[in-house]
Every structure is written in structure tokens, then in C-alpha cells.
Design an enzyme around this catalytic site. Structure first.
Site, PDB file in Angstrom:
ATOM      1  N   HIS A 126      71.610 -14.733  21.680  1.00 35.31           N
ATOM      2  CA  HIS A 126      70.400 -15.017  22.094  1.00 35.31           C
ATOM      3  C   HIS A 126      69.978 -16.619  21.346  1.00 35.31           C
ATOM      4  CE1 HIS A 126      67.956 -12.724  18.727  1.00 35.31           C
ATOM      5  NE2 HIS A 126      68.560 -13.901  18.316  1.00 35.31           N
ATOM      6  N   ASN A 130      74.196 -11.548  19.512  1.00 38.63           N
ATOM      7  CA  ASN A 130      74.451 -11.226  20.997  1.00 38.63           C
ATOM      8  C   ASN A 130      74.494 -12.299  21.781  1.00 38.63           C
ATOM      9  OD1 ASN A 130      71.583 -11.913  20.957  1.00 38.63           O
ATOM     10  ND2 ASN A 130      70.844  -9.988  21.699  1.00 38.63           N
ATOM     11  N   GLU A 153      67.236 -13.184  25.236  1.00 43.34           N
ATOM     12  CA  GLU A 153      68.162 -12.292  25.050  1.00 43.34           C
ATOM     13  C   GLU A 153      69.235 -12.193  26.579  1.00 43.34           C
ATOM     14  OE1 GLU A 153      68.107 -10.859  22.395  1.00 43.34           O
ATOM     15  OE2 GLU A 153      66.268  -9.988  21.823  1.00 43.34           O
ATOM     16  N   ASP A 196      59.534 -19.551  19.130  1.00 41.52           N
ATOM     17  CA  ASP A 196      59.164 -18.164  19.429  1.00 41.52           C
ATOM     18  C   ASP A 196      58.156 -17.769  18.493  1.00 41.52           C
ATOM     19  OD1 ASP A 196      60.741 -17.847  17.394  1.00 41.52           O
ATOM     20  OD2 ASP A 196      62.475 -17.163  18.636  1.00 41.52           O
TER      21      ASP A 196
HETATM   22  P1  PGA Z   1      69.471 -15.493  11.650  1.00 38.86           P
HETATM   23  O1  PGA Z   1      68.892 -15.207  13.106  1.00 38.86           O
HETATM   24  O2  PGA Z   1      69.028 -17.092  11.531  1.00 38.86           O
HETATM   25  O3  PGA Z   1      68.418 -14.640  10.756  1.00 38.86           O
HETATM   26  O4  PGA Z   1      70.672 -15.018  11.488  1.00 38.86           O
HETATM   27  C1  PGA Z   1      69.019 -15.958  14.137  1.00 38.86           C
HETATM   28  C2  PGA Z   1      68.747 -15.495  15.568  1.00 38.86           C
HETATM   29  O5  PGA Z   1      68.777 -14.170  15.632  1.00 38.86           O
HETATM   30  O6  PGA Z   1      68.299 -16.111  16.307  1.00 38.86           O
END
Ligand code: PGA
Length: 234
Positions: free
Chosen positions: A138, A136, A143, A67
Site C-alpha cells: 500500500h 502489502n 490497500e 492520509d
Molecule cells: P512504516 O509504514 O513507515 O511505519 O514502515 C509505512 C506504510 O505502511 O505506509
């Protein structure tokens, strides 16, 4: 699913780096799907070290990032272009024509998304997709939603995602509200998947692995993939 629980972030990084290194050693021309965020940082550090120690060669590797924020210049320190250059690409011998990150500045976002999926296809598909996971559920920037979105697309970021991302920005108002993300279908087409989750993600990992398959927990669809390894700190 192959579930590996480790006691701390160092072990997670080591375990994941070993899995990725194994993939590159088995198939030097591997196509990797890469992730950003704080969790993969220790993994990239170890991959760079393996390259410096001449244990790994990235010259034939192709990569596609999951992304990119819409509206951020690649030079912007919060862009995923900048992150990848800084934490991985500058330090290894990957051919710069072989790494791909969605262009968040594209004028025609829809065309950019279509072209991105096409490039993945032309590269022969992703051999190993690395994923982080949001609180959450994702993966990439897919999302929680009413249905799973198949291909690469523009996503409106969840309030909780914007809040979580704000730790990297000076101010929450600077966090982009949309991003280009590989779709769940694009991710599911990868031949194998490595999901990594650091401290504090046990609850969402339980839901992902043992909960119902539900687009409100996008990562739960991974239960249907035939080759997923989850490494999490628990
Ligand atoms: P993080 O986030 O590795 O910074 O915990 C992962 C994500 O939200 O996909």
C-alpha cells in the site's frame, strides 16, 4: 525509476532529506506531499535540523498529507495531525494555513475527499510526493484491490495494516478501521515521487519495482511514473 539501495536507516534518512531539501532550495514555494509512519521520522528530524541551522526556509512551502484515520480527533496522539505537528510543523517556519491533512472527523467524507483533491489542484499540484510503503504494497492507505482508485477516498483498512498500525496504539481494538487517503491517481499526478522503505521491506520493493503492475500491489503503478526515486534499506 531511480533506485537507490542504502545500508541502513541513517543513510536512508540522510539521502531522502537531501532530496527534499534540494526540492525546497530549487523552488522555495514547493508543494510537498507528506507521509507519516515510522520511516519518515528520521527524514523529518534532519529537515528540522536543516531549518534550525538556517539552511532551509519553509515559509513558502505548502504541504498535503497522504492520509488520516477516520474518527480520530487531531489531538489524539495516534492521529496523523498530531504526528505531523509533533515531528515537523511545530519545529519549522511553515505557515499554518499552508499545511493540509484530510479531516478524518468530517461529517461528509465524500465532500471532504473531493475538496481535498480540489485544494491540491488549486495549489498547482504536488511537486514532490514522499511515500512510505506497507508490507502489502500500500501507498498512502491504498490497500491491495481489484482496481486502482483514482482520487482521494475513504478506504477500509486491510487486516494486515490494522495489525501493523496496532504497535502505535494501546490495543488493536483502538486502531481505526477506515481512513481517508489520497488515491493512486492523486499520487501519480505528483510531478516527482520519493518512495522510502526501511529494513524488512526488500521483498515488497522488488515486487513494486520489477513485478507486474497489479492493483494487488498498489505501489507497482509507480513503474509508469516518469520521475520516481526509490530509496530503500537492503
Ligand atoms: P512504516 O509504514 O513507515 O511505519 O514502515 C509505512 C506504510 O505502511 O505506509
Amino acid at each position: 525509476m531511480n533506485i537507490i539501495q542504502v545500508s541502513d536507516y541513517q543513510k536512508l534518512s540522510e539521502m531522502a532529506a537531501v532530496i527534499i531539501a534540494g526540492q525546497i532550495l530549487r523552488k522555495p514555494s514547493s508543494v510537498l506531499g507528506l507521509a507519516t509512519g515510522s520511516t519518515p521520522l528520521g527524514i523529518y528530524e534532519r529537515l528540522v535540523k536543516l531549518y534550525q541551522e538556517k539552511c532551509l526556509n519553509f515559509s513558502q512551502v505548502t504541504s498535503f498529507n497522504l492520509d488520516e484515520y477516520c474518527g480520530l480527533d487531531p489531538q489524539n496522539h495516534q492521529s496523523y495531525h498530531y504526528y505531523m505537528q509533533n515531528h515537523l510543523f511545530f519545529h519549522i517556519n511553515m505557515d499554518e494555513t499552508k499545511f493540509h491533512i484530510p479531516n478524518g472527523l468530517a461529517e461528509d467524507i465524500e465532500a471532504e475527499c473531493k475538496a481535498y483533491d480540489e485544494k491540491i489542484k488549486q495549489a498547482g499540484g504536488i511537486d514532490l510526493q514522499i511515500l512510505g510503503i506497507g508490507h502489502n504494497g500500500h501507498i498512502g492507505f491504498n490497500e491491495p484491490a481489484h482496481s486502482f482508485l483514482y482520487g482521494t477516498h475513504q478506504e477500509i483498512l486491510d487486516e494486515s495494516t490494522i495489525k501493523a498500525s496496532s504497535r502505535f496504539f494501546e490495543d488493536i481494538s483502538q486502531v481505526p478501521t477506515t481512513a481517508i487517503s489520497m488515491g493512486i491517481g492523486t499520487i501519480m499526478e505528483a510531478k516527482s515521487i520519493l518512495l522510502v522503505a526501511s529494513e524488512g521491506k526488500q521483498e515488497i520493493i522488488q515486487k513494486t519495482v520489477y513485478g507486474p503492475i497489479d492493483p494487488q500491489v498498489p505501489a507497482s503503478l509507480l513503474q509508469l511514473h516518469k520521475d520516481v526515486t526509490v530509496v530503500y534499506v537492503g
